[in-house]
Design an enzyme around this catalytic site. Structure first.
Site, short mmCIF file in Angstrom:
data_model
loop_
_atom_site.label_atom_id
_atom_site.label_comp_id
_atom_site.label_asym_id
_atom_site.label_seq_id
_atom_site.Cartn_x
_atom_site.Cartn_y
_atom_site.Cartn_z
N GLU A 1 -5.52 -8.81 -2.91
CA GLU A 1 -6.02 -8.19 -4.13
C GLU A 1 -4.89 -7.71 -5.05
OE1 GLU A 1 -8.70 -4.89 -3.47
OE2 GLU A 1 -8.38 -4.14 -5.51
N ARG B 1 2.22 -4.78 -6.90
CA ARG B 1 1.80 -5.99 -6.21
C ARG B 1 2.19 -7.25 -6.98
NH1 ARG B 1 -4.01 -4.53 -3.22
NH2 ARG B 1 -3.13 -2.81 -1.96
N ARG C 1 0.84 -1.20 0.00
CA ARG C 1 0.00 0.00 0.00
C ARG C 1 0.87 1.25 0.00
NH1 ARG C 1 -5.33 0.17 1.19
NH2 ARG C 1 -5.17 -1.96 1.96
#
Length: 427
Positions: free
Chosen positions: A351, A392, A279
Site C-alpha cells: 500500500e 513509502r 511502518r
RNA sequence: GGAGAGGUGGCAGAGUGGUUGAAUGUACCGGUCUCGAAAACCGGAAAGGUCGCAAGGCCUUCGAGGGUUCGAAUCCCUCCCUCUCCGCCA
C-alpha cells in the site's frame, strides 16, 4: 456518523448493510434508547413550553402593575419537575450520540463483500515489474550501504520506528514531496494548504479518529484546555477546515493538497514491518482532500484516484489498484481504493495510497455543509487520498531503481528537483 | 508570562433581566419600475432538534460549561478564543 433518522426509520436495513463489515448493530438497544428519548423529550418540551408561557404571563402582568406572587409560585412549582427531566434528557441524548459515534459507515453498494484483504478486488495493474540481473536488495540494506539511512541513530534520538536520513537521500525525500505538490497544484487543480500538526479533540472526532481509535494517536497534554493530538494524517486538519461551515454552492468542490508529517502510535502492530521505513511513528505524506457536492462525490473519488495514480505513472513505478472489500475498509469510509506499489525486495505490492469517499459520515460529525440549489444547508461529502505517502514512495524508488552496485538511479521526473543528479551513490 | 478590552445572525453592528430569535445596515432571493441593467421602492429569508401525511406546532441556540431567577444575550463563576500594550522568543 450515520443519519439518526435512517436508524429510526429502517434499522433492519442498516443492520444488514453493516453486517457485511462485519459490524453487529445492536438494533434493540438503539430502539429502546430512542423510545426512551422520545418520551422524555416530548414531556420535557411540554414543560418548557408551559414554563415559557407562564414566565411571559408574569412579565405581562407585572407590566400592568398587577400582583404576580400567585403566578410566580405556580411557575416555581413546575420548575422542579422540569429541571430533573432536562438532566435526564441530556443524559439520554448523550447516550444516543455515543451510540452513533461508535457505528461505522455504511459500505457503498459497489463495494465487494468480504472478510479481509484476501477478498479485495483487483481493478488493474499498471507497469511491469523490472527484471533484475542480480538479487535486488531491500531499501534498508541499500540505505545502509549508501550511508544515508540510519535507524540506529534515530533509535538513540527517539526510539524504534523512526529514521534519520542524510545527504542526497534526504534530498530525494524532499524532492518527492515537492514533485507531488507541484503536479497536484499545477495539473490537478488543488490548492496547497499548510495546517497545524497538533489538533484538538473536536477535529479528531470530526474525521472519525475519536472516540474509537485514541490508542492509535499521540496526545500532548496541556493543562485545563484538554489536550492536543498529533495528526495521523493531514486529512484531519484539512477536512476540519470546513467543520461548522456552510460552503457556498459555487465553491464546490473544494480541492486541497497538503504535505505534512503524520504521527501514528502503531499500537497493536508489534512485529509488523519492524524493519525499514514501511511502518514508522513519523512519516511524510502528501494528502489530497475534496469537499464535494453529494451528487458528484463518486466522480470525485475516481478523479482523485487518478490524480494519485498520475504520480506513480510519472515516477514509472509499477502498481496496482484494488477496491477494498467491506471487511477491509476503514471505520469512516463508504468506499476505498488502495493503490499498491511494487516492491521487488518483498516480491509484493504494498500500500502506498488509500483513496476514500466518506459520503456524509464525516460531514455529519463536523456539521460541514453547503447551501444547496434550494438555498437550504445540506451536508457535503468528504473525500481524501494519499497522493502519495512520501516515505513509502522513497522506499519504492530505492528498490525499483537500484543498480547492481547499490547505487540508486534518480527517476527522470525527479531530476529537476535533485539539481540534475543522475545517481545516488555512497558518500 | 503581566495588564487591559472584547466574543451577538453570511458579514458589519445595536441591545433593556420580561411578547427580543434578537433593532439597524449590508450582502442574498423574489417582485414593482426599465428595451435591459443600475438606483429606488415593496416583500422574503438564521441554524439545529422534535412531533405531524401535510399545513404547521413546539423546544433549543447570542464563544463553551455551570449558577442565580417565575423568566437570562443581558447578573455571577469557571474555561476557551480574539484584539491592544509590555516582557520573552524562531
Amino acid at each position: 456518523m450515520l443519519d439518526p433518522q435512517l436508524l429510526r426509520s429502517d434499522i433492519e436495513a442498516v443492520a444488514r448493510r453493516l453486517a457485511a463489515r462485519p459490524y453487529a448493530l445492536n438494533a434493540a438497544a438503539f430502539a429502546a434508547l430512542d423510545e426512551q428519548r422520545k418520551a422524555v423529550q416530548s414531556r420535557t418540551q411540554e414543560l418548557q413550553a408551559a414554563r415559557n408561557s407562564s414566565a411571559k404571563r408574569v412579565g405581562q402582568a407585572k407590566g400592568r402593575g398587577e400582583d404576580v406572587s400567585a403566578l410566580m409560585a405556580e411557575a416555581a412549582q413546575a420548575g422542579v419537575e422540569l429541571s430533573g427531566l432536562e438532566m435526564k434528557l441530556q443524559e439520554i441524548q448523550d447516550k444516543v450520540r455515543d451510540f452513533l459515534l461508535d457505528v461505522p459507515n455504511l459500505p457503498h453498494a459497489s463495494v465487494p463483500e468480504g472478510k479481509g484483504a484476501e477478498d479485495n478486488l483487483e481493478m488493474r495493474r499498471i507497469g511491469t515489474p523490472r527484471t533484475f540481473g542480480f538479487a535486488p536488495q531491500d531499501h534498508t540494506d541499500l540505505g545502509a550501504t549508501l550511508g544515508q539511512m540510519d535507524f540506529e541513530t534515530a533509535t538513540k534520538i527517539a526510539g524504534s520506528r523512526f529514521v534519520v536520513m542524510k545527504g542526497p537521500l534526504a534530498r530525494l525525500h524532499r524532492a518527492i514531496a515537492q514533485f507531488m505538490l507541484d503536479v497536484h497544484t499545477a495539473e490537478h487543480g488543488y490548492t496547497e494548504v499548510y495546517v497545524p500538526y497538533l489538533v484538538n479533540a473536536d477535529s479528531m472526532r470530526g474525521t472519525g479518529q475519536l472516540p474509537k481509535f485514541e490508542e492509535d494517536l499521540f496526545a500532548v497534554p496541556r493543562g485545563d484546555a484538554g489536550k492536543f493530538y498529533l495528526v495521523p494524517t493531514a486529512e484531519v486538519p484539512v477536512t476540519n477546515m470546513v467543520r461548522d461551515e456552510i460552503v457556498p454552492l459555487e465553491k464546490l468542490p473544494l480541492k486541497f493538497v497538503c504535505h505534512s508529517p503524520c504521527f501514528r502510535s502503531e499500537a497493536g502492530s508489534y512485529g509488523k514491518d519492524t524493519r525499514g521505513m514501511i511502518r514508522q511513528h513519523q512519516f511524510d505524506k502528501v494528502e489530497l482532500v475534496q469537499i464535494s457536492h453529494p451528487e458528484r462525490s463518486y466522480e470525485g473519488l475516481e478523479a482523485l484516484l487518478g490524480h494519485a495514480e498520475t504520480i506513480l505513472k510519472r515516477l514509472e513505478l509499477p502498481y496496482r489498484v484494488i477496491t477494498l472489500c467491506t471487511g477491509d475498509m476503514g471505520f469512516s469510509a463508504a468506499k476505498t481504493y488502495d493503490i499498491e506499489v511494487w516492491l521487488p525486495a518483498q516480491n509484493a505490492y504494498r500500500e502506498i495510497s488509500s483513496c476514500s469517499n466518506f459520503e456524509a459520515f464525516q460531514a455529519r460529525r463536523m456539521q460541514a455543509r453547503f447551501r444547496n440549489e434550494k438555498g437550504r444547508p445540506e451536508l457535503v461529502h468528504t473525500l481524501n487520498g494519499s497522493g502519495l505517502a512520501v516515505g513509502r514512495t522513497l522506499v519504492a524508488i530505492m528498490e525499483n531503481y537500484q543498480q547492481a552496485d547499490g547505487s540508486i538511479e534518480v527517476p527522470a521526473a525527479l531530476k529537476p528537483y535533485m539539481g540534475g543528479l543522475e545517481f545516488i551513490r555512497a558518500s
